[in-house]
Each structure stands twice: as C-alpha cells, then as structure tokens.
Design an enzyme around this catalytic site. Structure first.
Site, PDB file in Angstrom:
ATOM      1  N   ASP A   1       0.857  -1.181   0.000  1.00  0.00           N
ATOM      2  CA  ASP A   1       0.000   0.000   0.000  1.00  0.00           C
ATOM      3  C   ASP A   1       0.892   1.229   0.000  1.00  0.00           C
ATOM      4  OD1 ASP A   1      -2.659   1.309   0.208  1.00  0.00           O
ATOM      5  OD2 ASP A   1      -1.856   2.063   2.088  1.00  0.00           O
ATOM      6  N   SER A   2       0.305   2.347  -0.397  1.00  0.00           N
ATOM      7  CA  SER A   2       1.060   3.598  -0.402  1.00  0.00           C
ATOM      8  C   SER A   2       1.360   4.089   1.007  1.00  0.00           C
ATOM      9  CB  SER A   2       0.295   4.673  -1.173  1.00  0.00           C
ATOM     10  OG  SER A   2      -0.966   4.906  -0.568  1.00  0.00           O
TER      11      SER A   2
ATOM     12  N   CYS B   1      -4.245  -1.144  -2.370  1.00  0.00           N
ATOM     13  CA  CYS B   1      -4.297   0.295  -2.622  1.00  0.00           C
ATOM     14  C   CYS B   1      -5.174   0.495  -3.855  1.00  0.00           C
ATOM     15  CB  CYS B   1      -2.895   0.832  -2.872  1.00  0.00           C
ATOM     16  SG  CYS B   1      -2.824   2.570  -3.387  1.00  0.00           S
TER      17      CYS B   1
ATOM     18  N   GLU C   1      -2.742   9.639   7.258  1.00  0.00           N
ATOM     19  CA  GLU C   1      -1.287   9.457   7.321  1.00  0.00           C
ATOM     20  C   GLU C   1      -0.649  10.362   8.378  1.00  0.00           C
ATOM     21  OE1 GLU C   1       0.950   7.419   5.754  1.00  0.00           O
ATOM     22  OE2 GLU C   1      -0.695   6.268   4.890  1.00  0.00           O
TER      23      GLU C   1
ATOM     24  N   CYS D   1     -11.013   3.380  -0.795  1.00  0.00           N
ATOM     25  CA  CYS D   1      -9.614   3.640  -0.458  1.00  0.00           C
ATOM     26  C   CYS D   1      -9.365   2.926   0.856  1.00  0.00           C
ATOM     27  CB  CYS D   1      -9.343   5.137  -0.316  1.00  0.00           C
ATOM     28  SG  CYS D   1      -7.672   5.513   0.295  1.00  0.00           S
TER      29      CYS D   1
ATOM     30  N   HIS E   1      -7.423   3.490   3.148  1.00  0.00           N
ATOM     31  CA  HIS E   1      -7.222   4.379   4.299  1.00  0.00           C
ATOM     32  C   HIS E   1      -8.545   4.740   4.975  1.00  0.00           C
ATOM     33  CE1 HIS E   1      -3.247   5.054   2.495  1.00  0.00           C
ATOM     34  NE2 HIS E   1      -2.888   5.678   3.600  1.00  0.00           N
TER      35      HIS E   1
END
Length: 278
Positions: free
Chosen positions: A8-9, A71, A156, A190, A192
């Site tokens: 994942d990013s 992702c 993040e 997403c 996240h």
C-alpha cells in the site's frame, strides 16, 4: 519462505492486511508501506505506475510469488500495465492482484435502491475504474463518485482522530449525497478510509450502508487460492508477519500497525533508493 506480499502507499493497506490475516492466518506475509511517498492519489499515472512497480519488484525479491495491491489508486492506475506489460518475461508463476475487481463483483448486493456512491482518491475517481468494473457485474446499478483528496493526508498524519477532521469528512459526504437522494450505499474505495468509518457513519443517516473492502478482499483471496492450487501449495505457512516502511520514522508506523493487530509491531526501514524500476 514464500510469503504473500501486501503493498500500500501507506498505512491504509493495513485494514486489508488485518482482514486477510484473520481469514488466512496460516500463511506468511510481508507488508510494504510506501509511506515516504504517500499519498499516491493526486500523482500522475506514470508516477503511480513507477512507484507501484518498484514496490512490487521489491516484494518479488523478498520471494513473494503473490502480491496484493491493497491500494485502490495503484489498482486503478498501475495494475493493468503491470499485469499485461511489466510481468512479461518474469517467472510465470508470479501473480499481482488488486482490490477493485473483488469489490466490484459484490458491491451491488449491498444496495436496495440500486444506487451507490463511491468515495475514493482523485486518482481512483478519475480512472473511472469502478464505473467500468461495476458495470460488468451490475449493469443496472447507478454509480456516483466523489473524490476525497484530503482524507488520506488526514489518516497518514494522524489528524483523523481530532475534531478538526469532521469538517472535511462532512464536506465530501455532503457532495456525494447531493448527487442523488436515492443513494443507500457508500463504498469506501480507499483502504485508508476505514480509519474514518466511525466519523463517516456519525455524519450519515442510519439507513446508509457504509461498505469497506477488507473482508471482501480477504474472502476473494481465499477463493482465489482455492481455485489456484498450483500457486497455493508453494506458499509458506508458518504464520509469520513482517512489516516494512519507506519512512525512516518506523515508530509512527509501528504505532498504527500495533493498533490494527492488537499486538506490538516492529517494522524495518527500506529506502526507496533500494528500489529498481525496469
């Protein structure tokens, strides 16, 4: 050791990893979070492809025969090129899978009104990947999209738990719900976004379904391995989990990962200078 690689990013893919580990705890796993270059959502197609392919190659070097792109942006903008072009000439047993198709295969089952909203990064929304994939499986489903470019930075940075994040959560929800009064299901497209799930639900009517991808992807992967015994039998099964991040602040990554897995996590730093993109 032939572990399953999960990429994942940033930390969002941990929501998928946790679900996969719960459904398939016997396998070995290597997780790579490209935190130093996150978020991917606002980057160009070429940059997303380059970063994703670099990370996939690194996981291949860790002896992962199977890599999951946990992702949506990478799945939307890099997966097809990786599968159809970059993988040519490599060991044919290697596989790279994404999270969009498994989600598209079932998302229509969550809606009664047959109208859903997709919340994603700018890159995912612009790619139109969900519109195209969902159309294949549910041609009668009306799909509305809304980009939420500030949500990944909130996660993040760790700001998503603070009261200030509510404004940006409400803003994007208002925009997606204004597109149709018949939307009864919102897909968090997403990995996240599940970290914002409680706040998202608090800003929505109780009758709106909020769908996350972790369990969907985990069940799809279990089914995939059953259908591909030639791959499954080569995966090592010692229940190990290794974590890597491209940020040198491993303590921050460990903090988030430990909360996901309800156990201490110690990650290792890997510099992006170690990546090679051919």
């Amino acid at each position: 050791m032939q572990p399953i690689g999960i990429f994942d990013s940033g930390i969002g893919g941990l929501t998928v990893f946790r679900a996969i580990a719960e459904v398939l705890p016997q396998y070995d796993y290597v997780y790579l979070g490209d935190n130093s270059r996150a978020p991917y959502g606002n980057r160009s197609f070429n940059t997303i492809h380059q970063y994703t392919w670099e990370c996939v190659q690194w996981l291949f070097k860790q002896d992962c025969p199977l890599v999951i792109l946990a992702c949506n942006t990478a799945s939307a903008k890099a997966l097809r090129t990786i599968q159809q072009k970059d993988m040519q000439g490599l060991e044919p047993a290697k596989r790279v899978l994404g999270v969009i198709r498994p989600t598209a295969e079932v998302i229509g089952e969550y809606s009664t009104t047959k109208e859903i909203g997709v919340l994603g990064t700018t890159g995912t929304v612009q790619s139109q990947s969900y519109l195209l994939e969902i159309q294949k499986f549910f041609p009668d489903l009306k799909v509305y999209q809304q980009a939420c470019p500030l949500w990944v930075p909130l996660v993040e940075s760790g700001e998503y738990e603070k009261p200030g994040s509510d404004y940006f959560i409400q803003e994007y929800l208002d925009q997606i719900m204004a597109q149709s009064e018949h939307i009864d299901t919102l897909l968090l497209a997403c990995t996240h976004y599940p970290l914002l799930q409680d706040k998202i639900k608090a800003h929505l009517p109780a009758n709106i379904n909020v769908v996350t991808q972790g369990d969907i992807v985990a069940k799809s992967l279990a089914n995939y391995l059953q259908r591909h015994p030639e791959l499954e039998q080569n995966l090592s099964q010692q229940g190990s989990r290794r974590f890597f991040t491209t940020t040198d602040d491993t303590k921050d990554f460990d903090h988030h990962a430990s909360r996901f897995f309800s156990a201490p996590v110690t990650s290792s730093y890997v510099s992006v200078t170690e990546f090679s993109c051919k």
